[in-house]
Design an enzyme around this catalytic site. Sequence first.
Site, PDB file in Angstrom:
ATOM      1  N   PHE A 172       0.821  -1.222   0.000  1.00 23.32           N
ATOM      2  CA  PHE A 172       0.000   0.000   0.000  1.00 23.32           C
ATOM      3  C   PHE A 172       0.851   1.266   0.000  1.00 23.32           C
ATOM      4  O   PHE A 172       0.437   2.304   0.515  1.00 23.32           O
ATOM      5  CB  PHE A 172      -0.971   0.035   1.198  1.00 23.32           C
ATOM      6  CG  PHE A 172      -1.715  -1.253   1.401  1.00 23.32           C
ATOM      7  CD1 PHE A 172      -2.530  -1.758   0.399  1.00 23.32           C
ATOM      8  CD2 PHE A 172      -1.569  -1.978   2.577  1.00 23.32           C
ATOM      9  CE1 PHE A 172      -3.196  -2.952   0.572  1.00 23.32           C
ATOM     10  CE2 PHE A 172      -2.234  -3.172   2.742  1.00 23.32           C
ATOM     11  CZ  PHE A 172      -3.048  -3.672   1.731  1.00 23.32           C
ATOM     12  N   ARG A 173       2.077   1.177  -0.515  1.00 24.04           N
ATOM     13  CA  ARG A 173       3.004   2.318  -0.512  1.00 24.04           C
ATOM     14  C   ARG A 173       3.309   2.813   0.906  1.00 24.04           C
ATOM     15  O   ARG A 173       3.762   3.938   1.096  1.00 24.04           O
ATOM     16  CB  ARG A 173       2.454   3.484  -1.341  1.00 24.04           C
ATOM     17  CG  ARG A 173       2.234   3.164  -2.811  1.00 24.04           C
ATOM     18  CD  ARG A 173       3.365   3.753  -3.662  1.00 24.04           C
ATOM     19  NE  ARG A 173       3.083   3.675  -5.083  1.00 24.04           N
ATOM     20  CZ  ARG A 173       3.313   2.606  -5.832  1.00 24.04           C
ATOM     21  NH1 ARG A 173       3.804   1.498  -5.292  1.00 24.04           N
ATOM     22  NH2 ARG A 173       3.050   2.625  -7.126  1.00 24.04           N
ATOM     23  N   LEU A 174       3.032   1.953   1.887  1.00 23.36           N
ATOM     24  CA  LEU A 174       3.356   2.350   3.261  1.00 23.36           C
ATOM     25  C   LEU A 174       4.767   1.858   3.573  1.00 23.36           C
ATOM     26  O   LEU A 174       4.985   1.020   4.449  1.00 23.36           O
ATOM     27  CB  LEU A 174       2.322   1.778   4.247  1.00 23.36           C
ATOM     28  CG  LEU A 174       0.897   2.270   4.005  1.00 23.36           C
ATOM     29  CD1 LEU A 174      -0.082   1.650   5.004  1.00 23.36           C
ATOM     30  CD2 LEU A 174       0.843   3.799   4.118  1.00 23.36           C
TER      31      LEU A 174
END
Length: 194
Positions: A172-174
């Site tokens: 999640f692009r985290l």
Amino acid sequence: MSLYAQAMQRFYDVMQQAKQLPLTYPNAMTVATADAQGRPSARVILLKDADEQGFVFYTNFQSRKGNDLTENPHAALLFYWETLKTQVRVEGHVETVSDAEADAYWQTRPLESRIGAWASNQSQPIDSRQVLESRYAHFAQQFADGNIPRPPHWSGYRLIPQLIEFWEERPFRLHERVCYVKQDGNWTASLLNP
Ligand SMILES: Cc1cc2nc3c(=O)[nH]c(=O)nc-3n(C[C@H](O)[C@H](O)[C@H](O)COP(=O)(O)O)c2cc1C
């Protein structure tokens, strides 16, 4: 273990993993410099040594990067290994390695690379490829006995870090970013937003 030692240990671990990958140059890094006006430039260089003293690379001191580093000793290093989903950023200032250290590394270089270092006026224009090849032939003959001294303009820089950041790709692009920074002589570590 100090925070700096932890950061370096993490770097050694990731470099060790990179060396297991089918890469020709797992130790390739982008080295960014800037001139006295702060105009940046970047190129790929091979990392030759890393320990708590810093990150060492070798080059021609009369090259564009050499001129930059004479005018402005601050530099940044960037590593990215796609398979490891990891980026490492290192920033700091450079110092030149000792003559003894540069000599020791010079001796480990293949003969052809040592002759090539004499032949190449790195970053200067040349009239043709042929000029370069005849310079190589000239130095190959001059040093035909295999005793090739290190050119006075060829040596190493050691980047002494004041920032080391590890970026790891996460869902999640985290992504996870851990940034070690030296401030007033003390290292701190913090998580950064991705
Ligand atoms: C994989 C790779 C490794 C390289 N390793 C070095 C190196 O260790 N030292 C070096 O001076 N140039 C190395 N180069 C060449 C540099 O990228 C660059 O062309 C050269 O140093 C001149 O840069 P400058 O004009 O900005 O000084 C390498 C290039 C590549 C693609």
